[in-house]
Design an enzyme around this catalytic site. Structure first.
Site, PDB file in Angstrom:
ATOM      1  CG  HIS A 271     -25.357  46.658  17.615  1.00 16.31           C
ATOM      2  ND1 HIS A 271     -25.070  45.405  17.717  1.00 16.31           N
ATOM      3  CD2 HIS A 271     -24.147  47.506  17.712  1.00 16.31           C
ATOM      4  CE1 HIS A 271     -23.730  45.663  17.889  1.00 16.31           C
ATOM      5  NE2 HIS A 271     -23.186  46.865  17.849  1.00 16.31           N
TER       6      HIS A 271
HETATM    7  O1  RIB Z   1     -24.509  47.477  22.186  1.00 14.77           O
HETATM    8  C1  RIB Z   1     -25.315  48.317  20.916  1.00 14.77           C
HETATM    9  C2  RIB Z   1     -26.335  48.981  21.367  1.00 14.77           C
HETATM   10  O2  RIB Z   1     -25.808  50.000  22.433  1.00 14.77           O
HETATM   11  C3  RIB Z   1     -26.805  49.863  20.297  1.00 14.77           C
HETATM   12  O3  RIB Z   1     -28.025  49.992  20.416  1.00 14.77           O
HETATM   13  C4  RIB Z   1     -26.037  50.899  20.278  1.00 14.77           C
HETATM   14  O4  RIB Z   1     -26.748  52.094  19.683  1.00 14.77           O
HETATM   15  C5  RIB Z   1     -25.932  51.476  21.773  1.00 14.77           C
HETATM   16  O5  RIB Z   1     -27.113  52.133  22.318  1.00 14.77           O
END
Ligand code: RIB
Ligand code: CA
Length: 342
Positions: A271
Site C-alpha cells: 500500500h
Molecule cells: O490499509 C492499509 C494501510 O493501513 C497501510 O498504510 C498500512 O500500513 C496500514 O497503515
C-alpha cells in the site's frame, strides 16, 4: 484531395488522443520537498526505503510518526530503523500522536506483528528521535514554508496533520499537496467490508484534513490492490543481493500472507510504497478528480470513504482519486531504487 483529408483526420485523431490521455493520466515528476507521516508498519518501511533511495526526486525533510499499525513507541523505532537501513540518518524523525482524535485506538498487530515489522530482526537504532513533537514540527515548518511548497505523504492515520491544522489552520499556506494512502470505494475495505484501515483508525482526522481545502490526492485500496507482489517480483528484489533487497523481500514475504489468504490472491499489496511511487513516477498511475465524503459515524459504515466517481451528486470535486496503476512498472521502480541502497 484525399491525402489532405487523411492528413487532417490523422491530426484530429492525435489531438483527441492527447486530450484524453492528459485528462486521466498525469505528467512526469518534479523534485519535491516532502514530509512523510507514517505508522511503520511493514509497507511503511518499504515506502520509506523507496523514498530515501530517491533523493533526485524527493527531498525528505523529515519523518513524522503516528500510532496506527502498532503503538507510537514501535512506529517511531521502526521509522528510525528504516532511516538507518537507508543510510539516511540525517533525516530527523519526530514522534507524534499516540492515539486518534476521538475514537478508541485500534492497531494491526495481527498483520504487522508485535514489533510492527514482520519478517526481519529489529534492534534499537543508534540515532535517537529528534527533539520535539511531530505536531509542533508540522506547525512550525508549514507556517514558515514558502507558499504551497511542501508535500505531505500520509501513510497512516491522519491524526498529526489534523492536530496541526486545528492548532494553526494557517499552515495550509505551506502545503503543496497531501498524498494519502487511504480509503476504498470500488472493491470494499480491508478492516471492515467498507472501510480501509488508515481512515477507519481516525476518520475524524481525515475529515479535518479534507475540510481544510488543501490539494488532496488519495491512493486507495482501489489501486493498491491492483499492484500485488508475486514470487517473481519478490525474487527480483531478493536478487539484488544487498541489505535493502534482503530486508524488503523478508518483510514482504511475511507481510502479504494475511492479505493473500483473506482475498484468495496470488500476491499482496504494498500500500504505502504506492504513494511514494506516485510522487516519483506519477505516469505509472491514473485517476480522476472526484467528490469525496468520509463517514465518521459509529456503525457499520464507520470510516467509509464515498468517492463519487461518476459525479452522480455533482458536488465539489475535492480529491484526486487514483484508481489504476502499472503493477510491473511499480515493482521495476521499487527494485531499481532499492538497488541503489547498501
Ligand atoms: O490499509 C492499509 C494501510 O493501513 C497501510 O498504510 C498500512 O500500513 C496500514 O497503515
Ligand atoms: Ca501505513
Amino acid at each position: 484531395m484525399n491525402t489532405t483529408r487523411h492528413f487532417f483526420t490523422g491530426l484530429i485523431r492525435s489531438a483527441a488522443l492527447l486530450a484524453m490521455l492528459s485528462a486521466t493520466s498525469v505528467h512526469a515528476a518534479e523534485k519535491r520537498d516532502v514530509i512523510i507521516d507514517t505508522d511503520p508498519g511493514a509497507d511503511d518501511v518499504v515506502a520509506l526505503l523507496l523514498a530515501l533511495a530517491s533523493p533526485q526526486e524527493l527531498n525528505v525533510m523529515a519523518i513524522t510518526t503516528v500510532a496506527g499499525n502498532v503503538r507510537i513507541d514501535k512506529t517511531s523505532r521502526n521509522a528510525r530503523l528504516a532511516r538507518e537501513w537507508a543510510g539516511r540518518e540525517e533525516v530527523p524523525v519526530y514522534a507524534g500522536a499516540g492515539k486518534p482524535l476521538v475514537r478508541t485506538p485500534i492497531y494491526a498487530e495481527n498483520i504487522h506483528g508485535k514489533e510492527g515489522l514482520p519478517g526481519v530482526e529489529v534492534h534499537e537504532p543508534k540515532k535517537p528521535l529528534a527533539e520535539g513533537n511531530a505536531v509542533q514540527y508540522l506547525v512550525d515548518t508549514l507556517k514558515k514554508a514558502a507558499p504551497h511548497s511542501i508535500t505531505i505523504a500520509m501513510l497512516g492515520p491522519q491524526t498529526n496533520l489534523a492536530l496541526a491544522l486545528i492548532q494553526a489552520p494557517e499552515i495550509t499556506q505551506g502545503i503543496k499537496e497531501v498524498v494519502v494512502m487511504g480509503g476504498a470505494h470500488f472493491n470494499g475495505g480491508n478492516i471492515t467490508p467498507v472501510a480501509e484501515f488508515n481512515i477507519y483508525a481516525d476518520p475524524d482526522a481525515a475529515k479535518v484534513v479534507l475540510a481544510s481545502g488543501v490539494k488532496l490526492t488519495y491512493v486507495p485500496l482501489d489501486v493498491t490492490h491492483k499492484i500485488l507482489t508475486s514470487e517473481a517480483r519478490i525474487k527480483q528484489i531478493d536478487g539484488l543481493n544487498n541489505q535493502a533487497g534482503k530486508l524488503v523481500s523478508g518483510i514482504l514475504n511475511e507481510y502479504v500472507k494475511a492479505d493473500m489468504v483473506h482475498y484468495g490472491l496470488p500476491g499482496g499489496p504494498v500500500h504505502d510504497a504506492s504513494v511514494i511511487a506516485w510522487l516519483i513516477k506519477p505516469e505509472l498511475f491514473s485517476g480522476r478528480q472526484v467528490n469525496l465524503v468520509i463517514d465518521n459515524r459509529e456503525g457499520v459504515t464507520h470510516g467509509q470513504t464515498i468517492a463519487d466517481w461518476y459525479d452522480t451528486l455533482a458536488q465539489n470535486k475535492n480529491v484526486f482519486w487514483v484508481e489504476n496503476g502499472d503493477a510491473q512498472g511499480f515493482f521495476d521502480l521499487l527494485t531499481q531504487r532499492l538497488g541503489l541502497l547498501k
